[in-house]
Design an enzyme around this catalytic site. Structure first.
Site, PDB file in Angstrom:
ATOM      1  N   HIS A   1     -43.400  28.039 -12.887  1.00 11.94           N
ATOM      2  CA  HIS A   1     -43.039  26.544 -12.860  1.00 11.94           C
ATOM      3  C   HIS A   1     -44.003  26.043 -13.862  1.00 11.94           C
ATOM      4  O   HIS A   1     -43.835  25.005 -14.429  1.00 11.94           O
ATOM      5  CB  HIS A   1     -43.383  25.791 -11.739  1.00 11.94           C
ATOM      6  CG  HIS A   1     -42.170  26.147 -10.555  1.00 11.94           C
ATOM      7  ND1 HIS A   1     -40.839  26.121 -10.933  1.00 11.94           N
ATOM      8  CD2 HIS A   1     -42.306  26.438  -9.414  1.00 11.94           C
ATOM      9  CE1 HIS A   1     -40.003  26.407  -9.880  1.00 11.94           C
ATOM     10  NE2 HIS A   1     -40.949  26.715  -9.146  1.00 11.94           N
TER      11      HIS A   1
ATOM     12  N   HIS B   1     -36.113  29.451  -6.921  1.00 13.80           N
ATOM     13  CA  HIS B   1     -36.183  28.197  -7.707  1.00 13.80           C
ATOM     14  C   HIS B   1     -36.378  28.663  -9.189  1.00 13.80           C
ATOM     15  O   HIS B   1     -36.815  29.391  -9.530  1.00 13.80           O
ATOM     16  CB  HIS B   1     -37.674  27.590  -7.445  1.00 13.80           C
ATOM     17  CG  HIS B   1     -37.788  27.164  -5.893  1.00 13.80           C
ATOM     18  ND1 HIS B   1     -38.470  27.844  -5.072  1.00 13.80           N
ATOM     19  CD2 HIS B   1     -37.503  26.002  -5.284  1.00 13.80           C
ATOM     20  CE1 HIS B   1     -38.697  27.467  -3.806  1.00 13.80           C
ATOM     21  NE2 HIS B   1     -37.857  26.143  -4.031  1.00 13.80           N
TER      22      HIS B   1
ATOM     23  N   ASP C   1     -38.187  34.078  -2.217  1.00 13.78           N
ATOM     24  CA  ASP C   1     -37.701  33.106  -1.479  1.00 13.78           C
ATOM     25  C   ASP C   1     -36.298  32.851  -1.421  1.00 13.78           C
ATOM     26  O   ASP C   1     -35.640  31.793  -0.713  1.00 13.78           O
ATOM     27  CB  ASP C   1     -38.603  31.826  -1.783  1.00 13.78           C
ATOM     28  CG  ASP C   1     -38.593  31.963  -3.320  1.00 13.78           C
ATOM     29  OD1 ASP C   1     -38.099  32.468  -4.252  1.00 13.78           O
ATOM     30  OD2 ASP C   1     -39.549  30.497  -3.726  1.00 13.78           O
TER      31      ASP C   1
ATOM     32  N   ASP D   1     -36.417  34.636  -8.544  1.00 11.70           N
ATOM     33  CA  ASP D   1     -36.987  33.488  -7.447  1.00 11.70           C
ATOM     34  C   ASP D   1     -35.755  32.652  -7.048  1.00 11.70           C
ATOM     35  O   ASP D   1     -35.129  32.346  -7.816  1.00 11.70           O
ATOM     36  CB  ASP D   1     -38.179  32.827  -7.899  1.00 11.70           C
ATOM     37  CG  ASP D   1     -39.007  31.759  -7.033  1.00 11.70           C
ATOM     38  OD1 ASP D   1     -40.210  32.313  -6.831  1.00 11.70           O
ATOM     39  OD2 ASP D   1     -38.623  30.805  -6.796  1.00 11.70           O
TER      40      ASP D   1
END
Length: 309
Positions: free
Chosen positions: A125, A164, A246, A162
């Site tokens: 991120h 996200h 995740d 991931d």
């Protein structure tokens, strides 16, 4: 040649505070899973500190200096509501990025067949000039630019599974035709980026968003028909995996339903492409994963496949 595990005890000293999902127990769970007998052949190396020069290829030097200056002398300091630092966070972040740099060196030199970086804080991120989403520096991007500068590996692909979207890696890569960013992720979900229409200036960003409740069939379809063909067409000199776990069905922060077998399958398919295009050179770096048991078993499945790639 070995699969090499890069990690460092300093990554445990990044204290995000009571109740924060990105906690040191995540790394402890991963390392415990990789201490079992089946992983005795893993070569284990301590992660070095990334240098300012290495970090500044992915981030402006003034940004690097600003983030490190924010590290508190005691207690905690927040960059935003999600991204928290403690006195140990500076070294942890330098070791996390340094692990990927050292992993690139190992696979580029032929010392290691591939490598896994068990580190925190995560990185995907972290944008060009912004830390966010638990991430301080973009570990994968630092590794990609190091591959170019130190080893002449010009074309680098990052595959991010991931849950996200890795807005930071996309932000750093999107204007460079020799860098490819590919992602499967839940959408809508934090950070709100990763629409299929986000393609980068040179068509070098490939996003395959998955609706909440998607599982193995949807993930494997996206990999087979979108992600793997894009990497195959790109023909990378190095493949980096942003390995977040995740998207696992047991993870509390999202709503995808992948299993350990899905992560193993994806690793195997990416290994096939790496053997075809880049001499099997893969560097994988830990990103998310917040159910400790799922994180441990999924990481073990991933690393087990790396050892046979």
């Amino acid at each position: 040649m070995f699969t090499t595990l890069f990690t460092h005890a300093a990554c445990l000293d990044h204290d995000t505070g009571l109740g924060h999902p990105e906690c040191a127990d995540r790394l402890r769970a991963v390392l415990a899973a990789l201490e079992t007998e089946e992983f005795y052949m893993l070569e284990r190396q301590e992660a070095p500190l990334a240098t300012f020069e290495q970090l500044s290829r992915a981030h402006p030097r003034e940004h690097v200096e600003r983030i490190l200056a924010l590290v508190p002398e005691q207690e905690h300091a927040g960059i935003d509501a999600d991204t928290v630092m403690s006195p140990g966070s500076g070294e942890a972040a330098l070791r996390a990025a340094g692990a990927v740099v050292a992993a690139v060196d190992a696979v580029a030199s032929g010392h290691s067949r591939n490598a896994f970086c068990a580190v925190r804080p995560p990185g995907h991120h972290a944008e060009h000039d912004k830390a966010m989403g638990f991430c301080l520096f973009n570990n994968a991007a630092v590794g990609a630019y190091h591959a170019r500068a130190a080893h002449g590996l010009q074309r680098v692909a990052v595959m991010d599974f991931d849950v996200h979207h890795g807005n930071g890696t996309q932000d750093i890569f999107q204007r460079d035709p020799d860098l490819l960013y590919c992602s499967t992720h839940q959408s809508p979900l934090y950070p709100g980026t990763g629409d299929a229409g986000e393609k980068g200036e040179y068509g070098n960003c490939v996003n395959a968003p998955l609706a909440a409740m998607s599982g193995s069939p949807e993930f494997r379809h996206a990999m087979t028909h979108i992600i793997l063909p894009a990497i195959d067409h790109f023909k990378p000199d190095l493949l980096i995996i942003s390995a977040g776990f995740d998207a696992h069905s047991r993870d509390p922060l999202a709503g995808l339903h992948l299993t350990d077998d899905d992560f193993a399958w994806a690793t195997r398919k990416l290994g096939d492409l790496a053997r075809t295009h880049c001499g099997a050179r893969i560097v994988s770096v830990l990103e998310g994963g917040y159910n400790l048991r799922a994180l441990a078993t999924a990481t073990a499945a991933h690393v087990r496949e790396l050892m046979y790639c």
